[in-house]
Design an enzyme around this catalytic site. Sequence first.
Site, PDB file in Angstrom:
ATOM      1  N   ASP A 145       3.459  -7.412   0.003  1.00 53.21           N
ATOM      2  CA  ASP A 145       4.227  -6.202   0.319  1.00 53.21           C
ATOM      3  C   ASP A 145       5.631  -6.276  -0.295  1.00 53.21           C
ATOM      4  O   ASP A 145       6.216  -5.258  -0.679  1.00 53.21           O
ATOM      5  CB  ASP A 145       4.316  -6.056   1.845  1.00 53.21           C
ATOM      6  CG  ASP A 145       4.258  -4.607   2.276  1.00 53.21           C
ATOM      7  OD1 ASP A 145       4.323  -3.720   1.402  1.00 53.21           O
ATOM      8  OD2 ASP A 145       4.173  -4.348   3.490  1.00 53.21           O
ATOM      9  N   LYS A 187      14.607  11.130   4.121  1.00 52.89           N
ATOM     10  CA  LYS A 187      13.322  10.426   4.069  1.00 52.89           C
ATOM     11  C   LYS A 187      13.257   9.279   5.082  1.00 52.89           C
ATOM     12  O   LYS A 187      14.285   8.837   5.598  1.00 52.89           O
ATOM     13  CB  LYS A 187      13.100   9.859   2.664  1.00 52.89           C
ATOM     14  CG  LYS A 187      12.835  10.940   1.645  1.00 52.89           C
ATOM     15  CD  LYS A 187      12.387  10.351   0.342  1.00 52.89           C
ATOM     16  CE  LYS A 187      12.034  11.456  -0.642  1.00 52.89           C
ATOM     17  NZ  LYS A 187      11.803  10.950  -1.972  1.00 52.89           N
ATOM     18  N   LYS A 200      10.679  -7.092   4.288  1.00 49.05           N
ATOM     19  CA  LYS A 200      10.551  -6.759   2.855  1.00 49.05           C
ATOM     20  C   LYS A 200      11.242  -5.439   2.530  1.00 49.05           C
ATOM     21  O   LYS A 200      11.625  -5.199   1.389  1.00 49.05           O
ATOM     22  CB  LYS A 200       9.088  -6.791   2.417  1.00 49.05           C
ATOM     23  CG  LYS A 200       8.169  -5.731   3.034  1.00 49.05           C
ATOM     24  CD  LYS A 200       8.179  -4.396   2.336  1.00 49.05           C
ATOM     25  CE  LYS A 200       7.444  -3.347   3.149  1.00 49.05           C
ATOM     26  NZ  LYS A 200       7.607  -1.982   2.640  1.00 49.05           N
ATOM     27  N   SER A 236       0.829  -1.209   0.000  1.00 50.50           N
ATOM     28  CA  SER A 236       0.000   0.000   0.000  1.00 50.50           C
ATOM     29  C   SER A 236       0.861   1.256   0.000  1.00 50.50           C
ATOM     30  O   SER A 236       1.163   1.796   1.069  1.00 50.50           O
ATOM     31  CB  SER A 236      -0.865  -0.001   1.257  1.00 50.50           C
ATOM     32  OG  SER A 236      -0.073  -0.276   2.400  1.00 50.50           O
ATOM     33  N   SER A 282       8.505   3.348  -3.743  1.00 47.76           N
ATOM     34  CA  SER A 282       9.137   2.827  -2.520  1.00 47.76           C
ATOM     35  C   SER A 282      10.409   3.602  -2.185  1.00 47.76           C
ATOM     36  O   SER A 282      11.347   3.658  -2.977  1.00 47.76           O
ATOM     37  CB  SER A 282       9.473   1.346  -2.686  1.00 47.76           C
ATOM     38  OG  SER A 282      10.349   0.955  -1.639  1.00 47.76           O
TER      39      SER A 282
HETATM   40  N1  LIG Z   1       4.203   5.914   3.123  1.00 45.11           N
HETATM   41  C1  LIG Z   1       3.713   4.727   2.837  1.00 45.11           C
HETATM   42  O1  LIG Z   1       3.328   4.465   1.696  1.00 45.11           O
HETATM   43  C2  LIG Z   1       3.628   3.678   3.888  1.00 45.11           C
HETATM   44  C3  LIG Z   1       4.304   3.800   5.086  1.00 45.11           C
HETATM   45  N2  LIG Z   1       4.254   2.797   6.011  1.00 45.11           N
HETATM   46  C4  LIG Z   1       4.954   2.922   7.274  1.00 45.11           C
HETATM   47  O2  LIG Z   1       4.367   3.963   8.045  1.00 45.11           O
HETATM   48  C5  LIG Z   1       5.342   4.528   8.934  1.00 45.11           C
HETATM   49  C6  LIG Z   1       5.256   6.044   8.812  1.00 45.11           C
HETATM   50  O3  LIG Z   1       5.764   6.349   7.521  1.00 45.11           O
HETATM   51  P1  LIG Z   1       5.337   7.535   6.578  1.00 45.11           P
HETATM   52  O4  LIG Z   1       4.045   8.164   6.906  1.00 45.11           O
HETATM   53  O5  LIG Z   1       5.497   7.024   5.212  1.00 45.11           O
HETATM   54  O6  LIG Z   1       6.531   8.530   6.913  1.00 45.11           O
HETATM   55  P2  LIG Z   1       6.675  10.039   6.529  1.00 45.11           P
HETATM   56  O7  LIG Z   1       8.123  10.307   6.583  1.00 45.11           O
HETATM   57  O8  LIG Z   1       5.913  10.326   5.296  1.00 45.11           O
HETATM   58  O9  LIG Z   1       5.929  10.775   7.734  1.00 45.11           O
HETATM   59  C7  LIG Z   1       6.282  10.567   9.061  1.00 45.11           C
HETATM   60  C8  LIG Z   1       5.453  11.462   9.966  1.00 45.11           C
HETATM   61  O10 LIG Z   1       5.890  11.217  11.300  1.00 45.11           O
HETATM   62  C9  LIG Z   1       6.368  12.440  11.850  1.00 45.11           C
HETATM   63  N3  LIG Z   1       7.490  12.145  12.723  1.00 45.11           N
HETATM   64  C10 LIG Z   1       8.723  11.738  12.363  1.00 45.11           C
HETATM   65  N4  LIG Z   1       9.496  11.578  13.457  1.00 45.11           N
HETATM   66  C11 LIG Z   1       8.732  11.905  14.500  1.00 45.11           C
HETATM   67  C12 LIG Z   1       8.971  11.970  15.883  1.00 45.11           C
HETATM   68  N5  LIG Z   1      10.164  11.640  16.388  1.00 45.11           N
HETATM   69  N6  LIG Z   1       7.966  12.357  16.683  1.00 45.11           N
HETATM   70  C13 LIG Z   1       6.773  12.703  16.156  1.00 45.11           C
HETATM   71  N7  LIG Z   1       6.481  12.668  14.853  1.00 45.11           N
HETATM   72  C14 LIG Z   1       7.451  12.270  14.042  1.00 45.11           C
HETATM   73  C15 LIG Z   1       6.779  13.292  10.686  1.00 45.11           C
HETATM   74  O11 LIG Z   1       6.771  14.657  11.062  1.00 45.11           O
HETATM   75  P3  LIG Z   1       7.677  15.718  10.242  1.00 45.11           P
HETATM   76  O12 LIG Z   1       6.983  15.945   8.941  1.00 45.11           O
HETATM   77  O13 LIG Z   1       7.698  16.897  11.141  1.00 45.11           O
HETATM   78  O14 LIG Z   1       9.035  15.081  10.091  1.00 45.11           O
HETATM   79  C16 LIG Z   1       5.677  12.949   9.686  1.00 45.11           C
HETATM   80  O15 LIG Z   1       4.491  13.638  10.003  1.00 45.11           O
HETATM   81  C17 LIG Z   1       6.697   3.914   8.523  1.00 45.11           C
HETATM   82  O16 LIG Z   1       7.061   2.903   9.423  1.00 45.11           O
HETATM   83  C18 LIG Z   1       6.421   3.303   7.152  1.00 45.11           C
HETATM   84  O17 LIG Z   1       7.217   2.159   6.896  1.00 45.11           O
HETATM   85  C19 LIG Z   1       3.523   1.680   5.800  1.00 45.11           C
HETATM   86  C20 LIG Z   1       2.827   1.520   4.631  1.00 45.11           C
HETATM   87  C21 LIG Z   1       2.810   2.504   3.597  1.00 45.11           C
HETATM   88  O1  LIG Z   2       5.515  -0.171   2.924  1.00 45.96           O
HETATM   89  C1  LIG Z   2       5.267   0.486   1.947  1.00 45.96           C
HETATM   90  C2  LIG Z   2       4.259   0.079   0.957  1.00 45.96           C
HETATM   91  O2  LIG Z   2       3.575  -1.078   1.336  1.00 45.96           O
HETATM   92  C3  LIG Z   2       6.025   1.751   1.703  1.00 45.96           C
HETATM   93  O3  LIG Z   2       7.287   1.420   1.266  1.00 45.96           O
HETATM   94  P1  LIG Z   2       8.507   2.428   1.418  1.00 45.96           P
HETATM   95  O4  LIG Z   2       8.637   2.703   2.909  1.00 45.96           O
HETATM   96  O5  LIG Z   2       9.683   1.722   0.842  1.00 45.96           O
HETATM   97  O6  LIG Z   2       8.163   3.675   0.668  1.00 45.96           O
END
Ligand SMILES: NC(=O)C1=CN([C@@H]2O[C@H](COP(=O)(O)OP(=O)(O)OC[C@H]3O[C@@H](n4cnc5c(N)ncnc54)[C@H](OP(=O)(O)O)[C@@H]3O)[C@@H](O)[C@H]2O)C=CC1
Ligand SMILES: O=C(CO)COP(=O)(O)O
Length: 332
Positions: A243, A277, A190, A137, A253
């Site tokens: 995934d 990132k 993964k 996703s 990704s």
């Molecule tokens: N993006 C995707 O497609 C997917 C992501 N995931 C998982 O979801 C999780 C989150 O990822 P994702 O949303 O992509 O990450 P992003 O980098 O897009 O966003 C992370 C968010 O968390 C905030 N953040 C980071 N560090 C802290 C902290 N120490 N305290 C509070 N807030 C914090 C960031 O704030 P700021 O902007 O201020 O840095 C931002 O709002 C990861 O583990 C990822 O593997 C799972 C499936 C899909």
């Molecule tokens: O976990 C994800 C999609 O399923 C997102 O992958 P990335 O963190 O590599 O962008």
Amino acid sequence: MRTVIIGSGSWGTALGQVLADNQQDVIVYGRNQAEVSDINENHHNTKYFKETELNPLLTATQDLSVVEGADFVLLAVPTIAIEDMCKKIDGYLKPNTIVINVSKGFHPETNERMSDVIRRSISSNKLSSVVSLIGPSHAEEVVIRQLTTIDAISLKMEDAKQVQMLFSNRYFRIYTGSDEIGSELGAALKNVMAIASGILSGLGYQDNTRAALITRGLQEMVRYGTFFGGQERTFMGLTGIGDLIVTCTSKHSRNFECGYQIGQENTVDNFWANNTKTVEGVRTAKIVHRVAEKNHISMPICEEVYQILYNHKKPDTCADSLMLRDLKEEFR
Ligand SMILES: NC(=O)C1=CN([C@@H]2O[C@H](COP(=O)(O)OP(=O)(O)OC[C@H]3O[C@@H](n4cnc5c(N)ncnc54)[C@H](OP(=O)(O)O)[C@@H]3O)[C@@H](O)[C@H]2O)C=CC1
Ligand SMILES: O=C(CO)COP(=O)(O)O
């Protein structure tokens, strides 16, 4: 029923929009003023989604007390921030809250899975259960309503079913499961395979190579996951092969992208100097290296990624290391 999403990054925003589309009561907490204002005033999250217009019903706040009284709290911050965030919200939680985990990886010091971190960090009387919402996703596709299927995994099936009902709609379909270990280990590992896939692509290897990587990568995931009690069949599902495919083959990704840069430049140096990132596979590679070594689990692909990331091994020497390994070292 009210849901608060913690984290206004790409995944928090995209999942918030799914709930807004479902006409659920949802709000996103973000620490970043620019992201919060962008969502509230412009119905965009430009940093992550450029021009994409968000559902105007989605709102955001910088006030963490919004968590008070929520029925569902979804943690959409990187693994490194989960423990700290749980401790910050604990005081606001009401009894029997369902906490939804979407992070993929391990605690950076204790190596725990995310569900274990959440259970340890939130008072037990506040928590109904942890439900992990994981599977193939990319936020960039969910936010434009591409057809997507993922799993809601919990040790408490009635909570998994509630999360399934909350999120499911015509473009987002949720399945349920209870193999927490197999699902979380698959989703974490993964990311390391996606880095490997990116490195090989960056080096110029093509389709045969990627198919080999995905297939042999899956074997490593099964070996590691079943060692710790995960069920083999879980790895054939959305949190495993699903995934794995999406991250090993997608330009969205960040793990693949990180590997691609390293492969193209044939060095890890620029990545370490410039990356800003969320690339979860980088820390996961280190943890898997340590744990696999200690428990004698054969993880040759993960080990090459670790050597490139942390020991400055030249990416273009890794293909030989893998292909010319002793042929007696053959695991089904
Ligand atoms: N993006 C995707 O497609 C997917 C992501 N995931 C998982 O979801 C999780 C989150 O990822 P994702 O949303 O992509 O990450 P992003 O980098 O897009 O966003 C992370 C968010 O968390 C905030 N953040 C980071 N560090 C802290 C902290 N120490 N305290 C509070 N807030 C914090 C960031 O704030 P700021 O902007 O201020 O840095 C931002 O709002 C990861 O583990 C990822 O593997 C799972 C499936 C899909
Ligand atoms: O976990 C994800 C999609 O399923 C997102 O992958 P990335 O963190 O590599 O962008």
